[in-house]
Design a protein around this motif. Sequence first.
Motif, PDB file in Angstrom:
ATOM      1  N   GLU A   5       0.800  -1.227   0.000  1.00 13.12           N
ATOM      2  CA  GLU A   5       0.000   0.000   0.000  1.00 13.12           C
ATOM      3  C   GLU A   5       0.832   1.275   0.000  1.00 13.12           C
ATOM      4  O   GLU A   5       0.313   2.343  -0.345  1.00 13.12           O
ATOM      5  CB  GLU A   5      -0.927   0.006   1.215  1.00 13.12           C
ATOM      6  N   ASN A   6       2.126   1.193   0.361  1.00 16.04           N
ATOM      7  CA  ASN A   6       2.906   2.413   0.546  1.00 16.04           C
ATOM      8  C   ASN A   6       4.198   2.501  -0.249  1.00 16.04           C
ATOM      9  O   ASN A   6       4.822   3.564  -0.275  1.00 16.04           O
ATOM     10  CB  ASN A   6       3.239   2.574   2.037  1.00 16.04           C
ATOM     11  N   HIS A   7       4.621   1.407  -0.885  1.00 15.89           N
ATOM     12  CA  HIS A   7       5.920   1.405  -1.563  1.00 15.89           C
ATOM     13  C   HIS A   7       5.826   0.632  -2.873  1.00 15.89           C
ATOM     14  O   HIS A   7       4.859  -0.074  -3.130  1.00 15.89           O
ATOM     15  CB  HIS A   7       6.990   0.788  -0.649  1.00 15.89           C
ATOM     16  N   HIS A   8       6.854   0.750  -3.695  1.00 17.64           N
ATOM     17  CA  HIS A   8       6.875   0.034  -4.971  1.00 17.64           C
ATOM     18  C   HIS A   8       7.415  -1.385  -4.776  1.00 17.64           C
ATOM     19  O   HIS A   8       7.953  -1.715  -3.717  1.00 17.64           O
ATOM     20  CB  HIS A   8       7.680   0.816  -6.016  1.00 17.64           C
ATOM     21  N   PRO A   9       7.288  -2.239  -5.803  1.00 14.18           N
ATOM     22  CA  PRO A   9       7.651  -3.658  -5.649  1.00 14.18           C
ATOM     23  C   PRO A   9       9.129  -3.947  -5.394  1.00 14.18           C
ATOM     24  O   PRO A   9       9.477  -5.068  -5.072  1.00 14.18           O
ATOM     25  CB  PRO A   9       7.229  -4.275  -6.985  1.00 14.18           C
ATOM     26  N   HIS A  10       9.991  -2.950  -5.530  1.00 12.53           N
ATOM     27  CA  HIS A  10      11.420  -3.169  -5.300  1.00 12.53           C
ATOM     28  C   HIS A  10      11.847  -2.772  -3.888  1.00 12.53           C
ATOM     29  O   HIS A  10      13.029  -2.679  -3.591  1.00 12.53           O
ATOM     30  CB  HIS A  10      12.241  -2.401  -6.341  1.00 12.53           C
ATOM     31  N   THR A  11      10.886  -2.538  -3.010  1.00 16.11           N
ATOM     32  CA  THR A  11      11.146  -2.178  -1.625  1.00 16.11           C
ATOM     33  C   THR A  11      10.997  -3.422  -0.749  1.00 16.11           C
ATOM     34  O   THR A  11      10.089  -4.216  -0.944  1.00 16.11           O
ATOM     35  CB  THR A  11      10.150  -1.098  -1.156  1.00 16.11           C
ATOM     36  N   LYS A  12      11.924  -3.568   0.201  1.00 16.00           N
ATOM     37  CA  LYS A  12      11.906  -4.718   1.108  1.00 16.00           C
ATOM     38  C   LYS A  12      12.061  -4.247   2.543  1.00 16.00           C
ATOM     39  O   LYS A  12      12.564  -3.157   2.799  1.00 16.00           O
ATOM     40  CB  LYS A  12      13.064  -5.676   0.801  1.00 16.00           C
ATOM     41  N   VAL A  13      11.663  -5.090   3.473  1.00 20.37           N
ATOM     42  CA  VAL A  13      11.901  -4.845   4.891  1.00 20.37           C
ATOM     43  C   VAL A  13      12.744  -5.998   5.418  1.00 20.37           C
ATOM     44  O   VAL A  13      12.421  -7.160   5.190  1.00 20.37           O
ATOM     45  CB  VAL A  13      10.580  -4.758   5.690  1.00 20.37           C
ATOM     46  N   ALA A  36      14.448  -2.956  12.357  1.00 21.02           N
ATOM     47  CA  ALA A  36      13.780  -3.193  11.081  1.00 21.02           C
ATOM     48  C   ALA A  36      14.311  -2.152  10.106  1.00 21.02           C
ATOM     49  O   ALA A  36      14.456  -0.978  10.459  1.00 21.02           O
ATOM     50  CB  ALA A  36      12.272  -3.076  11.223  1.00 21.02           C
ATOM     51  N   GLU A  37      14.617  -2.596   8.909  1.00 25.73           N
ATOM     52  CA  GLU A  37      15.214  -1.712   7.913  1.00 25.73           C
ATOM     53  C   GLU A  37      14.389  -1.768   6.632  1.00 25.73           C
ATOM     54  O   GLU A  37      14.089  -2.848   6.114  1.00 25.73           O
ATOM     55  CB  GLU A  37      16.648  -2.178   7.635  1.00 25.73           C
ATOM     56  N   LEU A  38      14.006  -0.604   6.126  1.00 30.72           N
ATOM     57  CA  LEU A  38      13.305  -0.488   4.855  1.00 30.72           C
ATOM     58  C   LEU A  38      14.355  -0.224   3.786  1.00 30.72           C
ATOM     59  O   LEU A  38      15.107   0.747   3.880  1.00 30.72           O
ATOM     60  CB  LEU A  38      12.305   0.671   4.934  1.00 30.72           C
ATOM     61  N   VAL A  39      14.446  -1.111   2.795  1.00 30.05           N
ATOM     62  CA  VAL A  39      15.492  -0.989   1.775  1.00 30.05           C
ATOM     63  C   VAL A  39      14.877  -1.017   0.377  1.00 30.05           C
ATOM     64  O   VAL A  39      13.801  -1.561   0.158  1.00 30.05           O
ATOM     65  CB  VAL A  39      16.556  -2.104   1.908  1.00 30.05           C
ATOM     66  N   GLU A  40      15.604  -0.415  -0.560  1.00 32.32           N
ATOM     67  CA  GLU A  40      15.156  -0.353  -1.940  1.00 32.32           C
ATOM     68  C   GLU A  40      16.247  -0.907  -2.846  1.00 32.32           C
ATOM     69  O   GLU A  40      17.402  -0.493  -2.760  1.00 32.32           O
ATOM     70  CB  GLU A  40      14.862   1.102  -2.309  1.00 32.32           C
ATOM     71  N   GLY A  41      15.883  -1.841  -3.690  1.00 30.42           N
ATOM     72  CA  GLY A  41      16.841  -2.384  -4.636  1.00 30.42           C
ATOM     73  C   GLY A  41      16.933  -1.496  -5.861  1.00 30.42           C
ATOM     74  O   GLY A  41      15.987  -1.391  -6.621  1.00 30.42           O
ATOM     75  N   LEU A  42      18.070  -0.828  -6.045  1.00 32.18           N
ATOM     76  CA  LEU A  42      18.253   0.039  -7.208  1.00 32.18           C
ATOM     77  C   LEU A  42      18.759  -0.743  -8.412  1.00 32.18           C
ATOM     78  O   LEU A  42      18.419  -0.436  -9.545  1.00 32.18           O
ATOM     79  CB  LEU A  42      19.217   1.174  -6.876  1.00 32.18           C
ATOM     80  N   ALA A  43      19.591  -1.731  -8.162  1.00 32.86           N
ATOM     81  CA  ALA A  43      20.100  -2.582  -9.232  1.00 32.86           C
ATOM     82  C   ALA A  43      20.430  -3.940  -8.634  1.00 32.86           C
ATOM     83  O   ALA A  43      20.901  -4.025  -7.495  1.00 32.86           O
ATOM     84  CB  ALA A  43      21.339  -1.969  -9.868  1.00 32.86           C
ATOM     85  N   THR A  44      20.171  -4.990  -9.375  1.00 32.12           N
ATOM     86  CA  THR A  44      20.507  -6.323  -8.898  1.00 32.12           C
ATOM     87  C   THR A  44      21.121  -7.146 -10.019  1.00 32.12           C
ATOM     88  O   THR A  44      20.905  -6.871 -11.197  1.00 32.12           O
ATOM     89  CB  THR A  44      19.265  -7.089  -8.384  1.00 32.12           C
ATOM     90  N   HIS A  45      21.903  -8.121  -9.618  1.00 30.43           N
ATOM     91  CA  HIS A  45      22.458  -9.099 -10.544  1.00 30.43           C
ATOM     92  C   HIS A  45      22.633 -10.386  -9.764  1.00 30.43           C
ATOM     93  O   HIS A  45      23.225 -10.381  -8.700  1.00 30.43           O
ATOM     94  CB  HIS A  45      23.812  -8.639 -11.092  1.00 30.43           C
ATOM     95  N   ARG A  46      22.092 -11.471 -10.292  1.00 31.56           N
ATOM     96  CA  ARG A  46      22.207 -12.767  -9.613  1.00 31.56           C
ATOM     97  C   ARG A  46      22.978 -13.715 -10.503  1.00 31.56           C
ATOM     98  O   ARG A  46      22.801 -13.736 -11.714  1.00 31.56           O
ATOM     99  CB  ARG A  46      20.829 -13.349  -9.351  1.00 31.56           C
ATOM    100  N   THR A  47      23.849 -14.490  -9.889  1.00 30.08           N
ATOM    101  CA  THR A  47      24.559 -15.527 -10.590  1.00 30.08           C
ATOM    102  C   THR A  47      24.895 -16.640  -9.612  1.00 30.08           C
ATOM    103  O   THR A  47      25.089 -16.393  -8.432  1.00 30.08           O
ATOM    104  CB  THR A  47      25.849 -15.011 -11.261  1.00 30.08           C
ATOM    105  N   GLU A  48      24.951 -17.842 -10.121  1.00 29.94           N
ATOM    106  CA  GLU A  48      25.343 -18.982  -9.291  1.00 29.94           C
ATOM    107  C   GLU A  48      26.711 -19.519  -9.710  1.00 29.94           C
ATOM    108  O   GLU A  48      27.146 -20.554  -9.213  1.00 29.94           O
ATOM    109  CB  GLU A  48      24.281 -20.076  -9.389  1.00 29.94           C
TER     110      GLU A  48
END
Length: 57
Positions: free
Chosen positions: A25-33, A40-52
């Motif tokens: 209700e208050n943030h966009h889909p790239h926001t996490k807690v 408790a920390e509210l964080v925003e993913g500005l850029a991501t890259h995943r690799t295994e």
Amino acid sequence: MKNITVLDNEEFKSSVEAVMKYLAENHHPHTKVIIDSDSAELVEGLATHRTEKFIKD
């Protein structure tokens, strides 16, 4: 570490769904807690890259 019972799991689901609703209700889909026992920390993913490719078997 304690085993999670059915009652514990229901309490967990109820608690986290309140936070999930707040985010929806208050943030966009790239926001996490990130929550731990004393903060408790509210964080925003500005850029991501995943690799295994560096994970060892």
